[in-house]
Scaffold this active site. Sequence first.
Site, PDB file in Angstrom:
ATOM      1  N   LYS A  22       0.841  -1.209   0.000  1.00  0.00           N
ATOM      2  CA  LYS A  22       0.000   0.000   0.000  1.00  0.00           C
ATOM      3  C   LYS A  22       0.876   1.260   0.000  1.00  0.00           C
ATOM      4  CE  LYS A  22      -1.683   1.532   4.126  1.00  0.00           C
ATOM      5  NZ  LYS A  22      -1.350   2.937   4.376  1.00  0.00           N
ATOM      6  N   ASN A  23       1.863   1.292   0.890  1.00  0.00           N
ATOM      7  CA  ASN A  23       2.630   2.529   1.051  1.00  0.00           C
ATOM      8  C   ASN A  23       3.499   2.837  -0.164  1.00  0.00           C
ATOM      9  OD1 ASN A  23       1.435   2.871   3.485  1.00  0.00           O
ATOM     10  ND2 ASN A  23       3.237   2.359   4.731  1.00  0.00           N
ATOM     11  N   ARG A  93      -3.149  10.577   4.914  1.00  0.00           N
ATOM     12  CA  ARG A  93      -2.013  11.484   4.888  1.00  0.00           C
ATOM     13  C   ARG A  93      -1.186  11.371   3.607  1.00  0.00           C
ATOM     14  NH1 ARG A  93       1.623  14.021   8.461  1.00  0.00           N
ATOM     15  NH2 ARG A  93       3.783  13.535   7.998  1.00  0.00           N
ATOM     16  N   CYS A 117      -3.985   8.510  10.147  1.00  0.00           N
ATOM     17  CA  CYS A 117      -4.201   7.759  11.386  1.00  0.00           C
ATOM     18  C   CYS A 117      -4.072   8.672  12.599  1.00  0.00           C
ATOM     19  CB  CYS A 117      -3.148   6.660  11.505  1.00  0.00           C
ATOM     20  SG  CYS A 117      -3.451   5.261  10.453  1.00  0.00           S
ATOM     21  N   ARG A 122       1.885  14.281  13.588  1.00  0.00           N
ATOM     22  CA  ARG A 122       2.337  14.054  12.207  1.00  0.00           C
ATOM     23  C   ARG A 122       2.373  15.322  11.344  1.00  0.00           C
ATOM     24  NH1 ARG A 122      -0.127   8.469  10.028  1.00  0.00           N
ATOM     25  NH2 ARG A 122       1.866   8.294   9.008  1.00  0.00           N
ATOM     26  N   PRO A 123       3.225  16.277  11.713  1.00  0.00           N
ATOM     27  CA  PRO A 123       3.316  17.502  10.910  1.00  0.00           C
ATOM     28  C   PRO A 123       3.976  17.259   9.549  1.00  0.00           C
ATOM     29  CG  PRO A 123       4.879  17.558  12.747  1.00  0.00           C
ATOM     30  CD  PRO A 123       4.134  16.275  12.854  1.00  0.00           C
ATOM     31  N   VAL A 124       3.967  18.286   8.700  1.00  0.00           N
ATOM     32  CA  VAL A 124       4.560  18.161   7.357  1.00  0.00           C
ATOM     33  C   VAL A 124       5.655  19.210   7.142  1.00  0.00           C
ATOM     34  CG1 VAL A 124       2.633  17.019   6.185  1.00  0.00           C
ATOM     35  CG2 VAL A 124       2.619  19.506   6.418  1.00  0.00           C
ATOM     36  N   ASP A 125       6.240  19.668   8.239  1.00  0.00           N
ATOM     37  CA  ASP A 125       7.246  20.734   8.135  1.00  0.00           C
ATOM     38  C   ASP A 125       8.422  20.353   7.226  1.00  0.00           C
ATOM     39  OD1 ASP A 125       7.495  18.995  10.516  1.00  0.00           O
ATOM     40  OD2 ASP A 125       9.452  19.943  10.717  1.00  0.00           O
ATOM     41  N   ASP A 307       5.160   0.119  12.204  1.00  0.00           N
ATOM     42  CA  ASP A 307       3.910  -0.451  11.708  1.00  0.00           C
ATOM     43  C   ASP A 307       3.723  -1.927  12.098  1.00  0.00           C
ATOM     44  OD1 ASP A 307       3.220   1.952  10.616  1.00  0.00           O
ATOM     45  OD2 ASP A 307       3.579   1.397   8.535  1.00  0.00           O
ATOM     46  N   ARG A 401      -8.447  -0.073   5.271  1.00  0.00           N
ATOM     47  CA  ARG A 401      -7.520   0.872   4.642  1.00  0.00           C
ATOM     48  C   ARG A 401      -6.239   0.157   4.217  1.00  0.00           C
ATOM     49  NH1 ARG A 401      -5.697   5.558   8.120  1.00  0.00           N
ATOM     50  NH2 ARG A 401      -4.416   5.701   6.270  1.00  0.00           N
TER      51      ARG A 401
HETATM   52  C1  UD1 Z   1       5.069   6.444   6.574  1.00  0.00           C
HETATM   53  C2  UD1 Z   1       4.109   5.294   6.408  1.00  0.00           C
HETATM   54  C3  UD1 Z   1       3.601   4.831   7.776  1.00  0.00           C
HETATM   55  C4  UD1 Z   1       4.784   4.520   8.692  1.00  0.00           C
HETATM   56  C5  UD1 Z   1       5.765   5.686   8.730  1.00  0.00           C
HETATM   57  C6  UD1 Z   1       7.033   5.369   9.511  1.00  0.00           C
HETATM   58  C7  UD1 Z   1       3.044   5.779   4.291  1.00  0.00           C
HETATM   59  C8  UD1 Z   1       1.780   6.114   3.574  1.00  0.00           C
HETATM   60  N1  UD1 Z   1       2.970   5.719   5.617  1.00  0.00           N
HETATM   61  O1  UD1 Z   1       4.343   7.510   7.167  1.00  0.00           O
HETATM   62  O2  UD1 Z   1       2.817   3.659   7.576  1.00  0.00           O
HETATM   63  O3  UD1 Z   1       4.294   4.288   9.994  1.00  0.00           O
HETATM   64  O4  UD1 Z   1       6.160   6.054   7.394  1.00  0.00           O
HETATM   65  O5  UD1 Z   1       7.659   4.243   8.996  1.00  0.00           O
HETATM   66  O6  UD1 Z   1       4.056   5.526   3.671  1.00  0.00           O
HETATM   67  N2  UD1 Z   1       7.374  14.113  10.886  1.00  0.00           N
HETATM   68  C9  UD1 Z   1       7.494  15.459  11.186  1.00  0.00           C
HETATM   69  N3  UD1 Z   1       7.516  16.351  10.147  1.00  0.00           N
HETATM   70  C10 UD1 Z   1       7.426  15.972   8.843  1.00  0.00           C
HETATM   71  C11 UD1 Z   1       7.318  14.586   8.552  1.00  0.00           C
HETATM   72  C12 UD1 Z   1       7.291  13.686   9.595  1.00  0.00           C
HETATM   73  O7  UD1 Z   1       7.582  15.844  12.348  1.00  0.00           O
HETATM   74  O8  UD1 Z   1       7.433  16.836   7.951  1.00  0.00           O
HETATM   75  C13 UD1 Z   1       7.401  13.125  11.998  1.00  0.00           C
HETATM   76  C14 UD1 Z   1       6.119  12.304  12.110  1.00  0.00           C
HETATM   77  O9  UD1 Z   1       5.163  12.984  12.899  1.00  0.00           O
HETATM   78  C15 UD1 Z   1       6.644  11.038  12.759  1.00  0.00           C
HETATM   79  C16 UD1 Z   1       8.043  10.872  12.169  1.00  0.00           C
HETATM   80  O10 UD1 Z   1       8.401  12.168  11.698  1.00  0.00           O
HETATM   81  O11 UD1 Z   1       6.735  11.227  14.154  1.00  0.00           O
HETATM   82  C17 UD1 Z   1       8.158   9.876  11.029  1.00  0.00           C
HETATM   83  O12 UD1 Z   1       7.168  10.176  10.053  1.00  0.00           O
HETATM   84  P1  UD1 Z   1       7.316   9.758   8.529  1.00  0.00           P
HETATM   85  O13 UD1 Z   1       8.493   8.844   8.376  1.00  0.00           O
HETATM   86  O14 UD1 Z   1       7.280  10.978   7.704  1.00  0.00           O
HETATM   87  O15 UD1 Z   1       5.988   8.912   8.336  1.00  0.00           O
HETATM   88  P2  UD1 Z   1       4.951   8.990   7.154  1.00  0.00           P
HETATM   89  O16 UD1 Z   1       5.647   9.200   5.863  1.00  0.00           O
HETATM   90  O17 UD1 Z   1       3.833   9.882   7.512  1.00  0.00           O
END
Ligand code: UD1
Length: 423
Positions: A22-23, A93, A117, A122-125, A307, A401
């Site tokens: 999926k991912n 997300r 989830c 889970r910010p996007v900074d 996961d 999902r």
């Molecule tokens: C992806 C996977 C999810 C998995 C995760 C970690 C997908 C669709 N989802 O999620 O199943 O659990 O990787 O292996 O591929 N963070 C920030 N700022 C950012 C981005 C992330 O603070 O801009 C933080 C997140 O809140 C989290 C950590 O970094 O605490 C890791 O997140 P990230 O690796 O980005 O996970 P996802 O890509 O959302």
Amino acid sequence: MDQLMIEGGTRLCGELRASGAKNSALKIFAAALLGDEPVTIGNVPHLRDITTMIELLGSLGVEVVMDEKMNIEIHANTIKRFTAPYDLVKTMRASFNVLGPMLAHYGQAEVSLPGGCAIGSRPVDQHLRGLKALGAEIEMENGYVKAHANGGLKGSHIYFDFSTVGGTEHIMMAATLADGETVLENCAREPEIVDLAECLNAMGADITGAGTDTITITGVKSLSGCRHDVIADRIETGTYLIAAAATSGKIKVQGAKHDHLEVLTGKLKEAGAEISVGDDWIELDMQGRRPRAVSLVTAPYPGFPTDLQAQIVALNCIAEGTGTVRETIFENRFMHVHEMKRMGAQIRLEGNNTTANIEGVCQLKGAPVMANDLRASVSLVIAGLIADGTTIIDRIYHIDRGYEHIEEKLRNLGANIQRTSSG
Ligand code: UD1
């Protein structure tokens, strides 16, 4: 609303086939927005999140054609709108990752800030910082990110503050059409990132280093189409292996890549499993034994995947001994613990809810429980499989999902599981 009803107590035995990841698939759908020709994606799992992504592309006016084998053809240049709406992005997300490809290809994009989830903020900074470094102009308005790149994106040198899977994928995609070279450092190294890079390279991108912590992307003028089959879902495979270990069973997962799961099979061996592997299969045999408790700390790949954390907590509930599981990736990822305690599990949360201390009991007792995120829900399925009596899991839309045909796959392994509707 659908529920799952499980009569526990049967060993999982037999064979199953791993679904596509999926991912990986979700990000490759976003990558298709970079191509001037149709991209055909194979081995796509039949899942709610995939349907959401198809709806999102449809809302942009992009033509998506699907055949009966779930080969999905995406033709980006049929795009008519550049706004990804809140209603779709909030449920998943990964859909935020359409921002960079639209921006790189068409110079504009407007995407709602994501949901996903309920496992922390889970910010996007890191995504936004990366796009800005590539020269994007970004404004936030009414919960939407509005981005422009008049004159196109420019190659840059970007150091991620920490390992982020989505962030690495997002900036890697955007940089493929940037002018000049981009170097990404401190990248995440998950197999899904390598799969995405392989698809992008098949479309004509020039990416090296995916799967290491430094990725170099030399921008190209345009990307074409390609045909790409997504890799097997290592989290789905891992979930079935843990479920088989927890039920003292014996299963073989066809289509699975052991290279992607070595950290898990190491833990399952500690739990008492015999593991055999081939090029595209993994077999686990507990020889009827009760598992031993295992301890672990979640970490970015190649560390233990967050996961699969909840599933190991379920196994530890009935294992011999005490296991400690520490979560380091997400801050709110032990919601399954409260539900497992209702089934008789002996679990103590410590360290500001970052660590679960699980003392194995001989048997869990079936109970009504509620799923509250994707992986937590599937850990409750495992708890139901090992419990004595009936477990009813509510809110299973979370499971849909991410787990293709879960009841069918489990039933084929001997589980007594049914989907019911609470009306
Ligand atoms: C992806 C996977 C999810 C998995 C995760 C970690 C997908 C669709 N989802 O999620 O199943 O659990 O990787 O292996 O591929 N963070 C920030 N700022 C950012 C981005 C992330 O603070 O801009 C933080 C997140 O809140 C989290 C950590 O970094 O605490 C890791 O997140 P990230 O690796 O980005 O996970 P996802 O890509 O959302």
